[in-house]
Design a protein around this motif. Structure first.
Motif, mmCIF file in Angstrom:
data_model
loop_
_atom_site.group_PDB
_atom_site.id
_atom_site.type_symbol
_atom_site.label_atom_id
_atom_site.label_comp_id
_atom_site.label_asym_id
_atom_site.label_seq_id
_atom_site.Cartn_x
_atom_site.Cartn_y
_atom_site.Cartn_z
ATOM 1 N N VAL A 49 0.453 -1.224 0.095
ATOM 2 C CA VAL A 49 -0.451 -0.311 -0.058
ATOM 3 C C VAL A 49 1.131 1.008 -0.357
ATOM 4 N N THR A 50 0.624 2.407 -0.803
ATOM 5 C CA THR A 50 1.530 3.411 -1.044
ATOM 6 C C THR A 50 1.036 4.171 0.223
ATOM 7 N N TYR A 51 2.384 5.335 0.052
ATOM 8 C CA TYR A 51 2.608 6.008 1.364
ATOM 9 C C TYR A 51 1.776 7.346 -0.043
ATOM 10 N N GLY A 52 1.242 8.817 0.428
ATOM 11 C CA GLY A 52 1.311 9.635 -0.451
ATOM 12 C C GLY A 52 2.328 10.362 -0.407
ATOM 13 N N ALA A 78 3.981 -1.950 4.058
ATOM 14 C CA ALA A 78 3.526 -0.755 3.963
ATOM 15 C C ALA A 78 5.182 0.104 3.063
ATOM 16 N N HIS A 79 4.537 1.313 2.327
ATOM 17 C CA HIS A 79 5.825 2.123 1.824
ATOM 18 C C HIS A 79 5.827 2.786 2.070
ATOM 19 N N LEU A 80 6.785 3.756 2.631
ATOM 20 C CA LEU A 80 6.923 4.919 3.667
ATOM 21 C C LEU A 80 7.977 5.405 3.013
ATOM 22 N N ALA A 107 10.760 -0.022 1.528
ATOM 23 C CA ALA A 107 11.448 1.996 1.610
ATOM 24 C C ALA A 107 11.977 2.586 0.741
ATOM 25 N N LEU A 108 11.343 3.900 0.444
ATOM 26 C CA LEU A 108 11.938 5.278 -0.574
ATOM 27 C C LEU A 108 12.074 6.832 0.216
ATOM 28 N N ARG A 109 13.061 7.360 -0.620
ATOM 29 C CA ARG A 109 13.377 7.844 -0.343
ATOM 30 C C ARG A 109 11.757 9.292 -0.094
ATOM 31 N N GLY A 110 11.192 8.924 -1.196
ATOM 32 C CA GLY A 110 10.261 9.921 -1.636
ATOM 33 C C GLY A 110 10.668 10.418 -2.497
ATOM 34 N N ASP A 111 9.760 11.506 -3.704
ATOM 35 C CA ASP A 111 9.808 13.065 -4.087
ATOM 36 C C ASP A 111 10.253 13.926 -3.055
ATOM 37 N N PRO A 112 10.469 14.994 -4.052
ATOM 38 C CA PRO A 112 11.369 16.016 -3.472
ATOM 39 C C PRO A 112 9.671 16.946 -2.153
ATOM 40 N N THR A 129 18.297 9.874 3.223
ATOM 41 C CA THR A 129 18.576 9.083 1.801
ATOM 42 C C THR A 129 17.436 8.003 2.600
ATOM 43 N N SER A 130 17.576 7.231 1.189
ATOM 44 C CA SER A 130 16.112 5.612 0.904
ATOM 45 C C SER A 130 17.263 5.049 1.964
ATOM 46 N N THR A 131 19.086 5.168 2.050
ATOM 47 C CA THR A 131 19.505 3.755 2.660
ATOM 48 C C THR A 131 19.941 4.535 3.715
ATOM 49 N N VAL A 147 12.486 -2.147 -1.632
ATOM 50 C CA VAL A 147 13.362 -1.233 -2.791
ATOM 51 C C VAL A 147 12.540 -0.382 -3.699
ATOM 52 N N SER A 148 13.138 0.456 -4.447
ATOM 53 C CA SER A 148 12.156 0.666 -5.900
ATOM 54 C C SER A 148 13.945 0.771 -6.584
ATOM 55 N N THR A 149 13.655 0.517 -7.801
ATOM 56 C CA THR A 149 15.025 0.723 -8.773
ATOM 57 C C THR A 149 14.347 0.809 -10.012
ATOM 58 N N TYR A 150 15.214 1.799 -10.398
ATOM 59 C CA TYR A 150 14.917 2.461 -12.076
ATOM 60 C C TYR A 150 15.912 1.799 -13.257
ATOM 61 N N PRO A 151 15.197 1.033 -13.874
ATOM 62 C CA PRO A 151 15.789 0.315 -15.226
ATOM 63 C C PRO A 151 16.161 1.164 -16.159
ATOM 64 N N GLY A 153 16.717 4.556 -15.118
ATOM 65 C CA GLY A 153 17.420 5.872 -14.653
ATOM 66 C C GLY A 153 17.013 6.698 -13.557
ATOM 67 N N HIS A 154 16.851 7.093 -12.737
ATOM 68 C CA HIS A 154 15.801 8.128 -11.368
ATOM 69 C C HIS A 154 16.170 9.240 -12.447
ATOM 70 N N PRO A 155 15.028 10.572 -12.227
ATOM 71 C CA PRO A 155 15.475 11.309 -13.441
ATOM 72 C C PRO A 155 16.498 12.124 -12.460
ATOM 73 N N GLU A 156 16.856 12.228 -11.223
ATOM 74 C CA GLU A 156 17.757 12.594 -10.857
ATOM 75 C C GLU A 156 19.438 11.841 -10.568
ATOM 76 N N SER A 157 18.872 10.970 -11.128
ATOM 77 C CA SER A 157 20.409 10.307 -11.669
ATOM 78 C C SER A 157 21.001 10.707 -12.623
ATOM 79 N N ALA A 158 22.360 10.900 -12.613
ATOM 80 C CA ALA A 158 22.530 11.350 -13.847
ATOM 81 C C ALA A 158 23.200 10.064 -15.046
ATOM 82 N N SER A 169 23.842 0.482 -2.040
ATOM 83 C CA SER A 169 23.323 0.041 -0.784
ATOM 84 C C SER A 169 22.773 0.512 -0.087
ATOM 85 N N LYS A 170 21.791 0.809 -0.592
ATOM 86 C CA LYS A 170 20.431 0.364 0.148
ATOM 87 C C LYS A 170 20.398 -1.745 -0.116
ATOM 88 N N ILE A 171 21.167 -2.171 -0.341
ATOM 89 C CA ILE A 171 21.320 -3.696 -0.595
ATOM 90 C C ILE A 171 21.616 -4.112 1.069
#
Ligand code: FAD
Length: 299
Positions: A49-52, A78-80, A107-112, A129-131, A147-151, A153-158, A169-171
């Protein structure tokens, strides 16, 4: 074409999880519980269940997760997120979950808080951070942590390597499963999986599957989430804006093709973004050979 995977209804090698979100209205609440009940029959591995955004659904997420733990046979997760809360507040939520019998957190960092595209400014008293959040959860109790992962790339990742650094690091902090952001081109997932495995990441990287109910909405969401929308996909939904029946059939076919493609290539675990609706996801699972338990008993 599809029944090559599972010619009979007896059992399935697939491990399924479903994601729900906390509803805003009584009507949506009814729909949520109808969907939960229908999908429970398929005995998912867990339901999350997501966390708004910004923790806006803190109480509602807790209420739904605790009710699933109490009233169903399913294991809730529970998402957090770390957003807009102090470490003490988040720790209290984590303890409440443990007391309610919940043993799994996504476990997530969440959007800004300023929205996607603005810099993420952590709460000075919070988890940065999520870590850090994963480590914090593990220090409180022995939760299972996804945890999440982004095939793509997360928009903030270079670059993708940065996402793989984050995943590693989350692992290291204690996560044992990654769930991907949705994607529509399976090759993207396989390339990412290859890169992760090449780095020695061995935990399950479960594809997040998003059946498309409303193409325009999903395309908008994809743009913010760093997921690409292939041209062929946009073309499939072209001209169907006022034809919900055909749209639903195209959406189901598209999602089935994607899942069967992954399954044929050896994927055995799927996480479905249900949008609190059971119908399409139930159909996909049926084609995978994931059937209600009563059917197995009759077989
Ligand atoms: P992270 O893994 O924390 O990565 C975010 C960025 O920070 C990346 O660029 C990464 O490279 C970088 N980074 C990560 N760790 C470090 C570190 N240690 N040091 C430096 N940089 C680092 N949002 C919600 O609000 N509620 C939800 O319930 C929710 N559920 C989600 C479920 C899934 C499966 C997914 C894929 C996303 C979900 N999101 C949810 C969205 C998510 O909160 C946002 O995408 C957010 O912007 C990133 O948080 P994260 O934990 O996914 O990413």
């Amino acid at each position: 074409m599809f029944n090559a995977l599972h010619p009979t209804a007896s059992g399935s090698r697939f491990r399924i999880s479903y994601e729900f979100f906390p509803p805003k209205t009584p009507e949506m609440e009814t729909q949520l519980w109808e969907s939960v009940k229908r999908l429970e029959a398929l005995q998912p591995h867990f339901v999350s269940v997501t966390y708004g955004a910004g923790g806006s659904t803190r109480e509602r997420t807790h209420h739904i997760v605790a009710r699933i733990a109490r009233e169903t046979k399913m294991k809730p997760a529970a998402h957090l997120t770390c957003v807009s809360a102090s470490r003490a507040e988040i720790d209290a939520i984590i303890k409440d979950y443990w007391d309610a019998g919940v043993r799994h957190i996504v476990a997530l960092r969440g959007d800004p808080p300023g929205g996607v595209g603005t810099p993420f400014m952590p709460n000075p008293l919070g988890y940065p951070t999520s870590t850090h959040l994963v480590r914090g959860i593990k220090s409180i109790a022995d939760f299972e942590i996804s945890v999440s992962t982004y095939p793509e790339g997360h928009p903030e990742s270079a670059n993708i390597e940065q996402d793989l650094d984050a995943l590693e690091s989350k692992i290291d902090a204690g996560a044992t499963r990654a769930i991907t952001q949705f994607f529509f081109d399976n090759d993207i997932y396989f390339r990412f999986l290859d890169r992760a495995r090449a780095r020695g990441i061995t935990i399950p990287i479960v594809p997040g599957i998003m059946p498309i109910r409303n193409f325009r909405q999903v395309a908008g969401f994809a743009q913010k989430a760093g997921a690409s929308v292939p041209r062929w996909l946009a073309e499939r939904f072209e001209g169907l804006e006022d034809d919900s029946e055909t749209r639903a059939l195209v959406a189901a076919t598209t999602a089935v093709e994607q899942v069967m493609g992954l399954a044929r290539a050896g994927v055995e675990e799927f996480h479905f973004y249900t949008n609190n609706r059971a119908d399409m996801v139930f159909a996909i699972c049926h084609l995978l050979g994931v059937r209600p338990v009563r059917e197995k008993a009759d077989a």
